[in-house]
Design an enzyme around this catalytic site. Structure first.
Site, PDB file in Angstrom:
ATOM      1  N   CYS A  95      21.238  46.830  19.128  1.00  9.01           N
ATOM      2  CA  CYS A  95      20.011  47.604  18.986  1.00  9.01           C
ATOM      3  C   CYS A  95      19.762  48.512  20.196  1.00  9.01           C
ATOM      4  O   CYS A  95      20.501  49.448  20.437  1.00  9.01           O
ATOM      5  CB  CYS A  95      18.848  46.650  18.718  1.00  9.01           C
ATOM      6  N   HIS A  96      18.726  48.229  20.990  1.00 12.02           N
ATOM      7  CA  HIS A  96      18.426  49.022  22.187  1.00 12.02           C
ATOM      8  C   HIS A  96      19.165  48.511  23.432  1.00 12.02           C
ATOM      9  O   HIS A  96      19.124  49.145  24.473  1.00 12.02           O
ATOM     10  CB  HIS A  96      16.917  49.023  22.469  1.00 12.02           C
TER      11      HIS A  96
END
Length: 188
Positions: A113-114
């Site tokens: 994800c991030h």
């Protein structure tokens, strides 16, 4: 039970407040079920606040401060996502150094994800094939990475995925790369 046994392998999970909790708990459970030994590493001691999207979730106990952690004590690294988590980790020098140590020692690293934001600031994505949450693609490309929109991308021990929907593929490849061990192409 996983098809990959990682009995006795020590896996660091690097995170801070704001972690997307399923991106911590799902790989953590996969590592434990495969016989690995997960350790929560963070910039601060005490408890960290997890999130389920924008809602507060569970808290998690820190096992080891990142400034006391050494890549040489672990077999692999997992960097969960969460916007706040990743944004705070990416500017933490100790976190950057810890991540770089895994690449220098050719050890598997998995980020979802991030989480790959931290990989940019650690200086380890140039020339690497990766994916991430779609909003990070320009940042990763500008750092020299080859970004693609796939559920999981594996490049010489580096495992990346886009979001929580990709966790089954992410966890499977994470365990596979840990089981394989060091990768000569995994470099800083």
């Amino acid at each position: 039970m996983s098809e990959h046994t990682i009995a006795g392998k020590k896996v660091a999970f690097l995170l801070t407040d704001g972690v997307e909790q399923i991106e911590l708990t799902s790989p953590w459970d996969a590592v434990k079920e495969a016989g690995g030994e997960p350790t929560l590493v963070a910039p601060k001691d005490g408890k960290l606040q997890g999130y389920d999207g924008t809602e507060k979730g569970e808290t998690f106990d820190v096992d080891l401060a990142v400034d006391q952690a050494r890549a040489s004590d672990f077999d692999a690294l997992v960097i969960p996502g969460g916007v706040v988590n990743a944004d705070h980790l990416r500017v933490h020098k100790g976190a950057q150094d810890f991540v770089r140590g895994f690449f220098e020692q050719h050890k598997p690293v998995a980020s979802i994800c991030h989480g790959p934001w931290l990989l940019i600031d650690a200086g380890v994505v140039s020339g690497r094939n990766v994916t991430s949450y779609h909003t990070l693609q320009t940042d990763l490309k500008n750092a020299g990475a080859n970004w693609s929109d796939e559920e999981v991308v594996v490049d010489q021990g580096l495992v990346t995925s886009r979001n929580p929907h990709d966790l089954p593929a992410f966890n499977s490849k994470l365990l596979e790369e840990i089981a394989e061990g060091e990768h000569a192409g995994q470099t800083a």
